[in-house]
Every structure is written in structure tokens, then in C-alpha cells.
Design a protein around this motif. Structure first.
Motif, PDB file in Angstrom:
ATOM      1  N   ASP A 248       0.820  -1.217   0.000  1.00  0.00           N
ATOM      2  CA  ASP A 248       0.000   0.000   0.000  1.00  0.00           C
ATOM      3  C   ASP A 248       0.853   1.265   0.000  1.00  0.00           C
ATOM      4  OD1 ASP A 248      -2.229  -1.618   0.048  1.00  0.00           O
ATOM      5  OD2 ASP A 248      -2.533  -1.446   2.219  1.00  0.00           O
ATOM      6  N   SER A 249       2.002   1.207   0.673  1.00  0.00           N
ATOM      7  CA  SER A 249       2.870   2.387   0.764  1.00  0.00           C
ATOM      8  C   SER A 249       3.738   2.579  -0.472  1.00  0.00           C
ATOM      9  CB  SER A 249       3.761   2.284   1.995  1.00  0.00           C
ATOM     10  OG  SER A 249       4.747   1.266   1.833  1.00  0.00           O
ATOM     11  N   GLY A 250       3.747   1.586  -1.374  1.00  0.00           N
ATOM     12  CA  GLY A 250       4.554   1.689  -2.583  1.00  0.00           C
ATOM     13  C   GLY A 250       5.958   1.139  -2.453  1.00  0.00           C
ATOM     14  N   ALA A 251       6.293   0.503  -1.304  1.00  0.00           N
ATOM     15  CA  ALA A 251       7.624  -0.078  -1.136  1.00  0.00           C
ATOM     16  C   ALA A 251       7.755  -1.387  -1.908  1.00  0.00           C
ATOM     17  CB  ALA A 251       7.920  -0.312   0.343  1.00  0.00           C
ATOM     18  N   LEU A 252       6.639  -2.102  -2.064  1.00  0.00           N
ATOM     19  CA  LEU A 252       6.619  -3.371  -2.789  1.00  0.00           C
ATOM     20  C   LEU A 252       5.463  -3.374  -3.775  1.00  0.00           C
ATOM     21  CD1 LEU A 252       7.236  -5.902   0.135  1.00  0.00           C
ATOM     22  CD2 LEU A 252       8.804  -5.456  -1.762  1.00  0.00           C
ATOM     23  N   GLN A 253       5.601  -4.196  -4.801  1.00  0.00           N
ATOM     24  CA  GLN A 253       4.537  -4.398  -5.784  1.00  0.00           C
ATOM     25  C   GLN A 253       4.193  -5.876  -5.844  1.00  0.00           C
ATOM     26  OE1 GLN A 253       5.601  -3.202  -9.759  1.00  0.00           O
ATOM     27  NE2 GLN A 253       3.929  -4.321 -10.704  1.00  0.00           N
ATOM     28  N   GLU A 254       2.914  -6.192  -5.738  1.00  0.00           N
ATOM     29  CA  GLU A 254       2.471  -7.579  -5.862  1.00  0.00           C
ATOM     30  C   GLU A 254       2.271  -7.925  -7.327  1.00  0.00           C
ATOM     31  OE1 GLU A 254      -1.440 -10.326  -4.853  1.00  0.00           O
ATOM     32  OE2 GLU A 254      -0.970  -8.635  -3.504  1.00  0.00           O
ATOM     33  N   LEU A 255       2.778  -9.077  -7.737  1.00  0.00           N
ATOM     34  CA  LEU A 255       2.669  -9.529  -9.120  1.00  0.00           C
ATOM     35  C   LEU A 255       1.616 -10.628  -9.230  1.00  0.00           C
ATOM     36  CD1 LEU A 255       6.472  -9.788  -9.984  1.00  0.00           C
ATOM     37  CD2 LEU A 255       4.929  -7.882 -10.487  1.00  0.00           C
TER      38      LEU A 255
END
Length: 299
Positions: A248-255
Motif C-alpha cells: 500500500d505504501s509503494g515499497a513493494l509491488q504484488e505480481l
């Protein structure tokens, strides 16, 4: 022959020396030596080979150790059966993997202390294979790990599941779209090796679907893998729900990857030859408190 003497033999062998046993039993090394000598005098046979520098058992000593272990287990089981939870006194050694320690372990310890206020919990955080070896060596009483060990010597209770998904640094794979497993081969994968229960689960699954990635970096630290993933070092499988705030914070992206990873089932596991109502009760508490959805839970 007394239980104190039997406990002394047990701990000298388990901990590898008289000094360690004395520390464990909160007594002196001379008291430990005296108890061993009393047993040797009672049965008129040496239990330890004193020509060696380490505490090495003789053949009769091996027999005495196994007898002591069995009698102590029977004593503990009898005490547990008739003792009220609020007065039961024991040290219980619980082995968990890093993810459990990072999420709901404090909730479990709190629940145990509420039900058994005089039981002391000693947690050990390790990879699954190391915990299995500790359990077999009676160095821990219970482990909570991915349910990948099909051992007849174990009893287990399913406590929960973890949904893992592929994640990466935002923008690492371009525009988000559905990927197939073979497309991940263009990127470095950050995974756990065979010492990890989760690593074993997914390595078996990769082989079952015919996937072999050569560009792989292994680590058995969840924190390290998260850090490497955030820094853009590669793509990794990570627990979906407890890392949702980082997505949600933009530190990770779910693929979205096809096929999806199978769920990782976790179990509380203990040795089948340990007839302990306390350990079984703690496994039930683990079922009730298991929650992989949030990091660093306190209640």
C-alpha cells in the motif's frame, strides 16, 4: 535411586558436561559429581569414561541415560495429568521460524502464560530443518513450522496457512500484467533453500511444474529477503497479508503470476513418544492464536 540423580545424568548428557548440567539445575558442579558417584556406587559400575576429557558415557551409562529419560518423561506426564494448570511448573522450549516470530509468537506466549502462569517458555528461532533436528535430539519440546515433514516419529496439529505471492520493487518488471512462471526466468529470484520449510515446499512445487530458475539468490532470512526485494535485487515470494502495508505504501509491488503459489500450511509438531498433555495443550493454543496477517502483534 532418586529423580534428582536421574535428572543429573540426563542433563550431563544433554548439555555435554558437568558444569553445564550444574548451571541448568541451579546447583554446583561438585553436587552434580556427587549425584553421579552415588548412582555409580549404587549399581557398582562406572557411568562415565573418566579417561576422556568430555562427559562420555560407558555402555552401562548409555543404558542408565535411556532409563533416566524414560522415567523422567513418565514422571512429567503423571504430574501434568493431575496438576492444576495454575500450579504446573515446567520449562517448555518452543522452536519457531522467523515468520511466526515476526507475527503472532507474542500472542502465543501471552496465552500460555495466562493459562499456565508458572510455566517458563524458552523460544528458539531457526530454520525448519534445524528445528526438526533439535526436536529429534530433545533440545526443544515443540516446533511450529511449515508442514513438510512426513515423519512417523511426530505428532502434529495444523495451526494455520500463509498465502505467499510474488513481489518486487515497483516498476522492476514494467507495467503490471499477468505473468507466467517461465517469464520470471528473465529476472533474479530471491528464494529460501532446502533448510527452510517454505523453501522445501516451493522447491518441490517448482519441480512438479517443470520450472527451473538458474538465476537465483538464496537466503533463509525473511527480513533479508524483504530488504533485497525492496532494493530491487530480484523477485521473491512473500506473505501477502502481513506485507500488505508495504504494498500500500509503494515499497513493494504484488505480481499476478500463473499458476499461483500453493498455500503454505503451518503445524505445531512434537515427538510422538512424548506423552505430554501440556505440549498438546500448547499446540491447541497455537491453533487459536495463529495469525499471519499482521507483523509484530502484541495482543
Amino acid at each position: 535411586m532418586t529423580f534428582k540423580q536421574l535428572e543429573t545424568i540426563f542433563w550431563v548428557v544433554q548439555l555435554g558436561g558437568f558444569a553445564h548440567a550444574a548451571n541448568k539445575m541451579h546447583t554446583t558442579q561438585s553436587a552434580v559429581s556427587k549425584r553421579v558417584q552415588e548412582l555409580e556406587a549404587l549399581f557398582e559400575t562406572p557411568l562415565f569414561d573418566r579417561s576422556l576429557r568430555s562427559a562420555r558415557l560407558t555402555e552401562k551409562g548409555e543404558e542408565m541415560f535411556l532409563l533416566a529419560k524414560r522415567l523422567l518423561e513418565q514422571r512429567d506426564a503423571a504430574v501434568e495429568q493431575f496438576q492444576r494448570p495454575e500450579v504446573m511448573e515446567r520449562h517448555v522450549r518452543i522452536g519457531v521460524t522467523e515468520l511466526t516470530a515476526m507475527t503472532w509468537l507474542p500472542r502465543l506466549v501471552g496465552a500460555i502464560q495466562a493459562k499456565y502462569p508458572r510455566v517458563i517458555i524458552e523460544p528458539y528461532v531457526e530454520v525448519s530443518v534445524m528445528l526438526r533436528d533439535k526436536l529429534l535430539a530433545d533440545e526443544i519440546d515443540l516446533m511450529i513450522v511449515p508442514d513438510v515433514f512426513n515423519e512417523q516419529r511426530f505428532l502434529s496439529k495444523r495451526v494455520g496457512v500463509v498465502e505467499n505471492v510474488w513481489m518486487c520493487k515497483p516498476g522492476l518488471v514494467g507495467q503490471p500484467h499477468r505473468l507466467r512462471m517461465h517469464e520470471l526466468a528473465a529476472h533474479r529470484l530471491l528464494t529460501q533453500d532446502g533448510r527452510s520449510g517454505t523453501g522445501q515446499l516451493y522447491n518441490r512445487w517448482f519441480r512438479s511444474i517443470g520450472v527451473n530458475h538458474e538465476n537465483t539468490l538464496f537466503s533463509n532470512s525473511v527480513v533479508a529477503i524483504i530488504g533485497l526485494t525492496v532494493s530491487g535485487m530480484g523477485i521473491s515470494y512473500l506473505p501477502k497479508k502481513c506485507l500488505a502495508p508495504m504494498v500500500d505504501s509503494g515499497a513493494l509491488q504484488e505480481l499476478t503470476v500463473i499458476p499461483a503459489l500453493p498455500l503454505a500450511t503451518y503445524a505445531a509438531i512434537w515427538k510422538s513418544d512424548r506423552k505430554s498433555t501440556l505440549i498438546s495443550s500448547i499446540a491447541t493454543l497455537a491453533q487459536e492464536k495463529c495469525d499471519f496477517r499482521r507483523m509484530f502483534q502484541t495482543g
